[in-house]
Structures are given as structure tokens and as C-alpha cells.
Design a protein around this motif. Structure first.
Motif, PDB file in Angstrom:
ATOM      1  N   SER A 263      33.939 -20.374  42.871  1.00 32.55           N
ATOM      2  CA  SER A 263      33.095 -20.091  41.711  1.00 32.55           C
ATOM      3  C   SER A 263      32.427 -21.364  41.217  1.00 32.55           C
ATOM      4  N   GLU A 270      30.840 -14.828  31.558  1.00 31.91           N
ATOM      5  CA  GLU A 270      30.925 -14.654  33.010  1.00 31.91           C
ATOM      6  C   GLU A 270      32.307 -15.024  33.541  1.00 31.91           C
ATOM      7  N   PHE A 271      32.914 -16.022  32.907  1.00 32.76           N
ATOM      8  CA  PHE A 271      34.262 -16.393  33.345  1.00 32.76           C
ATOM      9  C   PHE A 271      35.256 -15.268  33.029  1.00 32.76           C
ATOM     10  N   TYR A 274      34.935 -12.833  35.690  1.00 31.10           N
ATOM     11  CA  TYR A 274      35.580 -13.362  36.910  1.00 31.10           C
ATOM     12  C   TYR A 274      37.086 -13.094  36.858  1.00 31.10           C
ATOM     13  N   ASP A 277      37.850  -9.416  37.386  1.00 34.45           N
ATOM     14  CA  ASP A 277      37.671  -9.150  38.813  1.00 34.45           C
ATOM     15  C   ASP A 277      38.915  -9.522  39.609  1.00 34.45           C
ATOM     16  N   GLN A 278      39.424 -10.718  39.334  1.00 39.79           N
ATOM     17  CA  GLN A 278      40.580 -11.243  40.052  1.00 39.79           C
ATOM     18  C   GLN A 278      41.808 -10.367  39.829  1.00 39.79           C
TER      19      GLN A 278
END
Ligand code: C2E
Ligand code: CA
Ligand code: CA
Ligand code: CA
Length: 281
Positions: A263, A270-271, A274, A277-278
Motif C-alpha cells: 500500500s 482510505e486507510f 484498507y 478489506d484486510q
């Protein structure tokens, strides 16, 4: 005499105004940026080599001049340091970082052991109340000390070494981790690794970048990994942009990696995406 005194005062006052208006435009802009909360943190993950689990998050300073204009530290950091404003901005960075990390902990968003990494300027560490400031920030934000990693560069060792190592030792006693950033690019000798409290070495990205095409870089990377492990330290490979560099670091038992392959540094929202998502995977 009174009259003369007043004139004199006004005279000096004019001089002060004069020198103020002589400041570069960028200095004034930076003062205003700080006052108007235009500084912002971006977040970049560091992941475990085999599992890909996020082990740490580095916070990186940005200046949001307008909605779409975001400046990287290269454009303003050295001036912030020259102005001394890095002390206030650096305190703010630390406070924000701890605040975010603690809120993720409370929400159970990331693993209990994932650390938050904060970059420090030499100017900050040589402040006499640096260790107290860090302790105060931890107390204020309630973030556990062992989740904080402080990243310093070898240039800090050119400063008053006794006071710097005293401050770092005091913080390490609380559980804070100390990382040497850009390792291998400084001018210092290895001897400081004996006297300085260091937990982590971060291999500079100039070596990681061409580790697969330049045998010299490969030798340096391998040596740093082995050195770190022989000294009981962890080692992080920075600037991992492709699978080849990643493969090399896996094969040579590097502990963590950071880079565009996983990344880029991301703004807060956005983090958060992320992270979600993870955890969804
Ligand atoms: P650094 O601590 O070595 O941070 C890593 C830099 O490499 C970051 O640049 C990051 O965006 C970039 N990077 C990460 N992965 C890759 C990659 O795969 N490829 C390439 N080419 N670059 C990658 P950034 O954010 O522009 O920061 C530059 C430097 O500014 C940092 O270098 C650090 O020394 C300094 N800095 C950033 N934030 C702070 C801060 O809050 N306080 C202080 N004192 N310094 C800071
Ligand atoms: Ca860093
Ligand atoms: Ca670095
Ligand atoms: Ca750097």
C-alpha cells in the motif's frame, strides 16, 4: 525623556515588524498552516513477510494546502525544522498517532500487537522535556507504551549522545520501541548500536529498490538483516515495490516489509477501508 523613550520603543517595534515581513512567504504560510490545522497524517502498513498480517503502521506527515493539493514532507519538513516549529508539529503528530491507535484498539479494528510508528526529528529529541512529553501524551491518549515505535535516523547520533540515549532509555523502560530509520545511509559507525537502545533496524529503500539487480545492494541488505538478528533486533525492509524484492526479503528472513507493493501511504478514510478489506479476507 519619557517622550524619547516612547519613540525609541516605536523605533524598535518598527524594526521587529520589518524583520517579520522579511520572513519568507513559505515560513508565514507554515505558521498559518499549523494554526489552521492544515497538517494531516497519512498511514502506511508494515506487514509480516510470510503471513502478510499487518504488524505496524507508520504515520507520515502531509500538508493539505487545499482539498486536492497535498504536499509531502520533502516540500516543507526542513523549513519546519529550521523554524523550530517541528517541535509543536511533532508533538501534534505523536498525539494524533497515539489517539488513532488507541481508538482502533478500542474498536478492535486491528491486532492487539500492531504498533504505530512515528518519525522524529533530531530537534525534538534534544528538547530537555522530550521524554516527559511522550509520557504525557501516552497518559492523555491512554495508549499502551508497547504499541509505540519511535523512528530516528542516524543523524540524531550527531547530537548530544548522552542526553539522547538517556531519553530513549527512559522511554524504552516503559516499553516503547526504538527503530533506526534509513539504516545504512548515515555516516555513523556501528559502535552506537552497542551503546544505544535500539529494537528495530529499517533498511533504507535505496538498497531494497534494486536488491535483485545490484549485487552490492543484495550484499548490503543481507548483511543488515544478519546484523539485526545477531544483535537481537527486528528488521524492516522499506520501499518494497515488486515481487522480486519481496522474494529476496522472504528468502533472507527479513521480519517485516513496507512499500507500494502492499500500500502507498493512505489518508485516514482510505486507510480505514484498507483495514476493513484486510479483516474481511
Ligand atoms: P521515511 O521515514 O523514510 O518514510 C518512508 C518514505 O518512503 C515515505 O515518504 C513513503 O511515502 C515512501 N515510501 C513508502 N513506500 C515506498 C515505496 O515502495 N517506494 C517508494 N519510492 N517510496 C516509498 P514521505 O511520506 O514523502 O516521507 C518522507 C520523509 O519525511 C520520511 O521518510 C521521514 O523521514 C519524513 N517524515 C514523514 N513524516 C514525518 C513526521 O511526522 N515527522 C518527521 N520528523 N519526519 C517525517
Ligand atoms: Ca520512517
Ligand atoms: Ca526510511
Ligand atoms: Ca527516508
Amino acid at each position: 525623556a519619557k517622550e524619547r523613550g516612547r519613540n525609541k520603543f516605536e523605533f524598535y517595534n518598527d524594526q521587529l515588524n520589518f524583520s517579520y515581513s522579511n520572513k519568507t512567504g513559505l515560513e508565514q504560510e507554515l505558521h498559518l498552516a499549523y494554526k489552521n490545522n492544515e497538517f494531516e497524517l497519512f498511514f502506511q502498513p508494515q506487514v509480516a513477510l510470510e503471513s502478510g498480517i499487518m504488524l505496524a503502521v507508520e504515520v507520515l506527515l502531509r500538508w493539505r494546502k487545499s482539498r486536492d493539493e497535498v504536499l509531502p514532507p520533502a516540500d516543507f519538513l526542513s523549513l519546519l525544522e529550521d523554524m523550530g516549529l517541528i517541535i509543536q508539529v511533532g508533538n501534534w503528530v505523536l498525539e494524533q498517532a497515539c489517539y488513532y491507535r488507541e481508538s482502533w484498539r478500542q474498536q478492535g479494528l486491528i491486532s492487539d500487537t500492531c504498533t504505530i510508528c512515528v518519525n522524529l526529528s533530531a530537534k525534538q529529541i534534544i528538547e530537555p522535556d522530550f521524554a516527559d512529553m511522550v509520557k504525557y501524551t501516552l497518559a492523555q491518549t491512554k495508549m499502551p507504551a508497547h504499541l509505540l515505535e519511535l523512528e530516528i535516523t542516524e543523524s540524531i547520533l550527531l547530537e548530544d549522545q548522552d542526553s539522547v540515549s538517556e531519553a530513549l532509555l527512559e522511554l524504552q523502560a516503559l516499553g516503547i520501541l526504538v527503530a533506526i530509520d534509513d539504516f545504512g545511509t548515515g555516516y555513523s559507525s556501528f559502535s552506537y548500536l552497542k551503546s544505544f537502545p535500539v529494537d528495530i533496524l529499517k533498511i533504507d529503500r535505496s538498497f531494497v529498490f534494486d536488491v535483485c539487480s545490484d549485487p552490492d545492494s543484495a550484499a548490503i541488505v543481507t548483511s543488515i538483516i544478519n546484523l539485526a538478528h545477531d544483535l537481537g533486533m527486528q528488521v524492516v525492509g522499506e520501499g518494497v515495490e515488486d515481487d522480486y524484492a519481496l522474494r529476496y526479503l522472504i528468502d533472507h528472513k527479513c521480519d517485516r516489509v513496507q512499500g507500494y507493493l502492499f500500500s502507498k501511504p493512505l489518508p485516514y478514510c482510505e486507510f480505514m477501508a484498507y483495514i476493513e478489506d484486510q479483516t474481511a479476507e
